[in-house]
Design a protein around this motif. Structure first.
Motif, PDB file in Angstrom:
ATOM      1  N   CYS A 132      92.349  64.690  -3.987  1.00  0.00           N
ATOM      2  CA  CYS A 132      92.113  64.369  -2.571  1.00  0.00           C
ATOM      3  C   CYS A 132      90.945  65.151  -1.985  1.00  0.00           C
ATOM      4  CB  CYS A 132      93.384  64.576  -1.760  1.00  0.00           C
ATOM      5  SG  CYS A 132      93.900  66.273  -1.612  1.00  0.00           S
TER       6      CYS A 132
ATOM      7  N   CYS B 285      99.097  66.111  -2.525  1.00  0.00           N
ATOM      8  CA  CYS B 285      99.309  65.136  -3.597  1.00  0.00           C
ATOM      9  C   CYS B 285     100.010  65.746  -4.801  1.00  0.00           C
ATOM     10  CB  CYS B 285      98.021  64.443  -3.994  1.00  0.00           C
ATOM     11  SG  CYS B 285      96.681  65.527  -4.398  1.00  0.00           S
TER      12      CYS B 285
ATOM     13  N   CYS C   7      91.261  70.414  -4.412  1.00  0.00           N
ATOM     14  CA  CYS C   7      92.070  69.455  -5.161  1.00  0.00           C
ATOM     15  C   CYS C   7      91.151  68.381  -5.738  1.00  0.00           C
ATOM     16  CB  CYS C   7      93.119  68.827  -4.246  1.00  0.00           C
ATOM     17  SG  CYS C   7      94.017  67.477  -5.039  1.00  0.00           S
TER      18      CYS C   7
HETATM   19 ZN    ZN Z   1      95.322  66.855  -3.300  1.00  0.00          ZN
END
Ligand code: ZN
Length: 275
Positions: A164, A178, A161
């Motif tokens: 994050c 997220c 990701c």
């Molecule tokens: Zn994430």
């Protein structure tokens, strides 16, 4: 009163009438039998299910009876009613009959506005025994297809990701934490560390032996463990922090399936400290 009751039966509804004291009489009466007062004229739909309060079994039905097999005349207090209705209960074995038994009406196919529009009441079905066997064929969608194509080549594909920085394996299109899209795949090594495991004593055709170990393995560089079998080591020697590597089936046998990985086997490296 009784005309309204019978007309409603034609629409497969059972109604009672409310008394001045708020009780619901089924079937409806002009006067409250408890007080002698006229009823309110407010009709209330009740049931259609109800509870048997008492009954009389009829082992040999006569010509005028609603059923041609043994049945029971019962007082049935329909849900929402304060008085009980007399009707036939077709319970089969008389031993099934008891006060408090829940029953449902069986409607005549062609209601005409008579009490016989309800053919009888039958015990409520609360459970069934069904021997069902189902086989599933999982159709891999976008992300899972990409992952399995990697497995076919002998590679674990994950994804990082952007926001994050968590690395997920198998590859997925969005970050569950997220919600951001994960645009690219990331190749992960086929080595990892056992985070937790279970010793299984029931045979499994995929397992090397019984007992066998299934474990969560944190592949190096990933943040989410995958579940897999552990092999080439006695079950009692498996431990948290043990370093393992995937054992792949020979290349010619590989398909886009997790069956390409027989299990994970110890690498012999020193154990990793648990976080
Ligand atoms: Zn994430």
């Amino acid at each position: 009163m009784i005309g309204r009751f019978l007309s409603e039966l034609r629409g497969r509804r059972i109604v009672g009438v409310r008394t001045k004291e708020g009780k619901v009489l089924v079937p409806p009466l002009e006067y409250d039998p408890a007080t002698g007062e006229p009823v309110t004229g407010e009709f209330v739909e009740v049931g259609p299910a109800g509870t048997v309060t008492t009954w009389a079994f009829v082992p040999e039905p006569g010509a005028g009876h609603p059923l041609d097999r043994p049945f029971a005349w019962a007082l049935i207090k329909l849900d929402g009613a304060d008085t009980a209705l007399v009707h036939a209960v077709d319970a089969g074995d008389p031993k099934r009959l008891r006060a408090g038994m829940r029953v449902w009406p069986v409607w005549n196919d062609h209601p005409t506005g008579q009490i016989t529009d309800i053919s009888c009441f039958v015990p409520e079905v609360t459970d069934i025994v069904a021997n069902v066997r189902t086989e599933y064929r999982l159709q891999a969608g976008g992300a899972l297809r990409v992952f399995l194509e990697g497995i076919e080549r002998g590679v674990f594909l994950g994804g990082r990701c952007d926001t994050c920085a968590k690395v997920y394996v198998p590859y997925r299109l969005t970050c569950p934490e997220c919600g951001n899209a994960i645009p690219e795949t990331l190749e992960l090594p086929d080595t990892g560390t056992i985070t937790t495991f279970a010793i299984n004593n029931l045979p499994d055709p995929r397992a090397p032996e019984v007992p066998f170990v299934s474990a969560y393995i944190l592949l190096d560089g990933s943040d989410i463990p995958v579940i897999a079998l552990i092999g080439d080591v006695p079950a009692h020697e498996v431990r948290q922090g043990m370093r393992v590597r995937a054992v792949w089936v020979p290349e010619p046998e590989r398909t886009a399936s997790m069956a390409n990985i027989r299990w994970f086997a110890p690498t012999g490296e020193p154990d990793v400290e648990q976080p």
